[in-house]
Design a protein around this motif. Structure first.
Motif, PDB file in Angstrom:
ATOM      1  N   UNK A   1       0.800  -1.220   0.000  1.00 16.41           N
ATOM      2  CA  UNK A   1       0.000   0.000   0.000  1.00 16.41           C
ATOM      3  C   UNK A   1       0.834   1.272   0.000  1.00 16.41           C
ATOM      4  N   UNK A   2       2.100   1.164  -0.425  1.00 14.07           N
ATOM      5  CA  UNK A   2       2.979   2.324  -0.538  1.00 14.07           C
ATOM      6  C   UNK A   2       3.920   2.108  -1.722  1.00 14.07           C
ATOM      7  N   UNK A   3       4.136   3.171  -2.485  1.00 18.82           N
ATOM      8  CA  UNK A   3       5.072   3.109  -3.608  1.00 18.82           C
ATOM      9  C   UNK A   3       5.932   4.359  -3.577  1.00 18.82           C
ATOM     10  N   UNK A   4       7.238   4.165  -3.484  1.00 19.34           N
ATOM     11  CA  UNK A   4       8.156   5.286  -3.447  1.00 19.34           C
ATOM     12  C   UNK A   4       8.522   5.665  -4.877  1.00 19.34           C
ATOM     13  N   UNK A   5       8.335   6.930  -5.208  1.00 24.24           N
ATOM     14  CA  UNK A   5       8.617   7.438  -6.543  1.00 24.24           C
ATOM     15  C   UNK A   5       9.726   8.481  -6.445  1.00 24.24           C
ATOM     16  N   UNK A   6      10.952   8.022  -6.479  1.00 24.12           N
ATOM     17  CA  UNK A   6      12.087   8.938  -6.356  1.00 24.12           C
ATOM     18  C   UNK A   6      12.234   9.744  -7.619  1.00 24.12           C
ATOM     19  N   UNK A   7      12.458  10.999  -7.561  1.00 20.94           N
ATOM     20  CA  UNK A   7      12.587  11.914  -6.431  1.00 20.94           C
ATOM     21  C   UNK A   7      11.282  12.630  -6.091  1.00 20.94           C
ATOM     22  N   UNK A   8      10.156  12.157  -6.633  1.00 24.02           N
ATOM     23  CA  UNK A   8       8.875  12.854  -6.506  1.00 24.02           C
ATOM     24  C   UNK A   8       8.281  12.808  -5.111  1.00 24.02           C
TER      25      UNK A   8
END
Length: 126
Positions: free
Chosen positions: A92-99
């Motif tokens: 339930x979490x997605x890291x979108x680097x660098x956003x």
């Protein structure tokens, strides 16, 4: 290929970038803070919308930047998007680097912008 950096770079040039869902850049006008007796410069804020506002400017941009065919760039964008959905289903979490971070809470997607993201243009004043 880290598509998040291309999204951030493209958001410096235009106001919307779409995947399934869209990142939208909003301008916040300059203002005066009476408490601190100071002027605050204009800035930009990033948000995420579940609507698809445009089709393939991201894949076109990647195609030009990486010297790829349009179909190859579309493949990488679709692979990135499916990775986001897989991550959202698993944790339930997605890291979108660098956003920033995309969160799924009760089937609703929310977006938290990274504090280190700079998408503002140059603002000049006297």
């Amino acid at each position: 290929m880290d598509i998040g950096f291309y999204i951030a770079d493209l958001l410096k040039k235009q106001d919307k970038v779409s995947l399934p869902g869209s990142f939208v850049r909003h301008k916040i006008p300059g203002s005066y803070n009476q408490i601190s007796n100071s002027f605050l410069p204009p800035s930009f804020e990033l948000s995420f919308s579940n609507e698809i506002l445009e089709s393939d400017s991201l894949s076109e941009y990647i195609s030009i930047k990486k010297n790829l065919s349009h179909s190859s760039a579309e493949y990488f964008v679709k692979k990135f998007t499916s990775g986001i959905f897989d991550s959202l289903q698993a944790s339930e979490i997605a890291e979108l680097n660098p956003l920033g971070v995309l969160l799924r809470k009760n089937e609703i997607l929310t977006f938290e912008t990274s504090t280190s993201l700079v998408i503002s243009g140059n603002f000049f004043g006297l």
